[in-house]
Every structure is written in C-alpha cells, then in structure tokens.
Write an enzyme that holds these catalytic residues in place. Sequence first.
Site, PDB file in Angstrom:
ATOM      1  CE  LYS A 209      -3.525   2.556   2.507  1.00 26.86           C
ATOM      2  NZ  LYS A 209      -4.543   2.383   3.576  1.00 26.86           N
ATOM      3  CE  LYS A 264      -6.063   1.863  -0.460  1.00 24.78           C
ATOM      4  NZ  LYS A 264      -6.377   1.996   0.668  1.00 24.78           N
TER       5      LYS A 264
HETATM    6  C1  PBG Z   1      -7.705   3.670   5.535  1.00 23.74           C
HETATM    7  C2  PBG Z   1      -7.872   3.172   3.989  1.00 23.74           C
HETATM    8  C3  PBG Z   1      -7.440   4.188   2.948  1.00 23.74           C
HETATM    9  C4  PBG Z   1      -8.061   3.513   1.933  1.00 23.74           C
HETATM   10  C5  PBG Z   1      -8.546   2.213   2.114  1.00 23.74           C
HETATM   11  N1  PBG Z   1      -8.495   2.129   3.466  1.00 23.74           N
HETATM   12  C6  PBG Z   1      -6.984   5.751   2.882  1.00 23.74           C
HETATM   13  C7  PBG Z   1      -5.685   5.965   3.514  1.00 23.74           C
HETATM   14  O1  PBG Z   1      -4.900   5.187   3.674  1.00 23.74           O
HETATM   15  O2  PBG Z   1      -5.724   7.087   3.788  1.00 23.74           O
HETATM   16  C8  PBG Z   1      -8.467   4.106   0.493  1.00 23.74           C
HETATM   17  C9  PBG Z   1      -9.327   3.732  -0.462  1.00 23.74           C
HETATM   18  C10 PBG Z   1      -9.649   4.636  -1.499  1.00 23.74           C
HETATM   19  O3  PBG Z   1      -8.920   5.668  -1.611  1.00 23.74           O
HETATM   20  O4  PBG Z   1     -10.460   4.383  -2.147  1.00 23.74           O
HETATM   21  N2  PBG Z   1      -6.485   2.938   5.976  1.00 23.74           N
END
Ligand code: PBG
Length: 340
Positions: A209, A264
């Site tokens: 991520k 992601k």
């Molecule tokens: C939270 C989380 C995030 C997303 C999924 N879980 C945002 C972040 O890490 O700030 C992003 C999902 C999206 O942008 O569609 N931990």
Amino acid sequence: MAPRKPSATPALGMYPRVRMRRNRIDTWTRRLVAENTLTASDLIWPVFVREGKGVREPVASMPGVDRLSIDLLGEAIGEAKTLGIPVIALFPAIDQAQKTEDGDEATRPGNLVCRAIAEIKRTVPDIGVMVDVALDPFTTHGHDGLLRDGYVVNDETVEVLCRQVLVQARAGCDIISPSDMMDGRVGAIRTALDEAGFQHVRIMSYAAKYNSGFYGPFRDALGSKGTLGGKDKGSYQMDPANSDEALREVALDLEEGADMVMVKPGMPYLDIVRRVKDGFGVPTFAYQVSGEYSMLKGAIERGWLAERVVLEAMMAFKRAGADGVLSYFAVEVAKRLKSG
Ligand code: PBG
C-alpha cells in the site's frame, strides 16, 4: 542507447503470410482469442456506511457514490449479490463527535461497522463481508494508528488493531483487511483470530500500500481529510518510488499468514500487480482507489471520456495478473457485464 532486448515472443512467421488483423476481423473471432475475461466474480464493491435512518448521502468528490445508513444496506448489497458480486468491503464514516485521539470507538463491540456487518449478514446471507482494519476512520488526527509525539507508533497500534479485529470477527466479518501498514500486524491478527476460535476468518492484507495522493476522495468520504490536514502517511505507507520493497512486504505478509494480498492504488501500480502475481502465485487483488474512480467518473460526466474506459480499466487489472479488483464501479460493471 543500449540495444533493445529481444522480445519474449518471437514473431512466428512473416507478413504477408502472417496477418495479425485476421484474428481481429469480427467480434466472435476476437472473443475466441481473448486472453483475459472479466466477470462479476472478479469484483469487490467498497461501501460507505454512516449513522441514521433512510440516509443516502452523496460523497461530493465521488459522483455516484453515497454513504448509506445501515437500514439501506440490505437493499443495495442485495442488488450487488444478485448481480453476482461475491464480496463487499465495508467502510464506516464515523461522526466527528465519536472520534478520539486513540480511536477507541474502533474496538467497541456495538460500533457502526459491527452493526453494519450484522445487518448485512442478516439481510444478505450469501455475500462475503470484508472489513478494513486501521484506526483512521476513528481518530481525531486521521492517522491509521496511535500518534505519540507526532509519530505513529507500531507495536502499540498492532495491539489495538487486534482488538478491533476481534469485535469485527464477532460481528460476523468474513475477511479482515489490514490497511494500516504497521509491521507485524498480519501475524498478530492471525494469532488473535485463531486464539479466539476464528480460524476460518480470512485475511486479505493491503500488502503493498503506497503513500498516495489518489486516496483524496476516500478521505473526504470518511471525513478524515480535515482531521489529517496536510500531514501524510509516509512514515508507514510505501514510497511510490519503490517496487522491490513491495515484494518484500508481500513475502512478509504471506509468511505471517495472509490468505490474499492486495496492491493499492491500482492503475498507476499495475507493474507491482504483475510482479506480485508472477513472484508469488497467490490470490492477488488490486484496489482501484477513490481518486482513480473520480478521475474516470469526472471525465465521463463531462463527456471527455466514453464510459467504455471503465471496462477497459477493469480488464487492465486482469491482464496485469489480478484475481480481482476492488472498485467503486463494481455494481455498474456487473450490470454492464450482465447486459452483454
Ligand atoms: C484507510 C484506508 C484508505 C483507503 C482504504 N483504507 C485511505 C488511506 O490510507 O488514507 C483508500 C481507499 C480509496 O482511496 O479508495 N487505512
């Protein structure tokens, strides 16, 4: 310039005997030779839930996406199930008043997300329910973990995440999805689940991520943008410059007990999806995140792009090696696939 590497697939023959366009001449031939297919089974639909009754509140930066109150989940998710979508991913938009410095609400058994899980299980029994593990929906500072002297502390956060996991598992969640990027969390969560008798609860880790600007609209949806302010998550999420590091993250999560892994964001990171799939051969998912959704949707609404780009983007994930895609377009895509 360095000499070009020979291509992996040599040309088997020569023009004019070989004419690549023969296999593209009509629809049925193109269907016959298609290397990848997309079905509703490839889709995971992220759903935002909020408090209230009969509330369907649009997310301003994600046209077509709403925050739904719990009583509206059954119908919306029932439709997704009828369309053949196997799993939904639940995200709680917590009232600002319930957010605290340490995000305690995350571990409270009757919290919004737990009630939502129970409601989905009651009304739409045969759909998988996946829930994020991270503290950002619940903290006043918008970080995914506990903030101590400006730093998100690792081990203490992991302990809280394990408690968050247990309330979600008790509520009936099928897939736990750690999105926090703390070190060692997958192993700790697996142990916590097993010790509590939840051997069958699966873990899909956000293994690779990235610290991405493409999450902007999601933070709007959760109301964590204001709370996070200008701070970013670079001390725990991955640097977009890195690729080998993603493989190490995936290896660790698998070692610790992840059943499935995720990359992601999605489209800007298809190279990572391919490397992960080739390198490990495990169930690999891509998250087409909020910013990717809003870019496509915004351009489609203005008539700058045709709607077909949505299916093209989905197919790109499959081609890159993803076994499935989390997408806010999931219901739209499933409808389109059904109508042929
Ligand atoms: C939270 C989380 C995030 C997303 C999924 N879980 C945002 C972040 O890490 O700030 C992003 C999902 C999206 O942008 O569609 N931990």
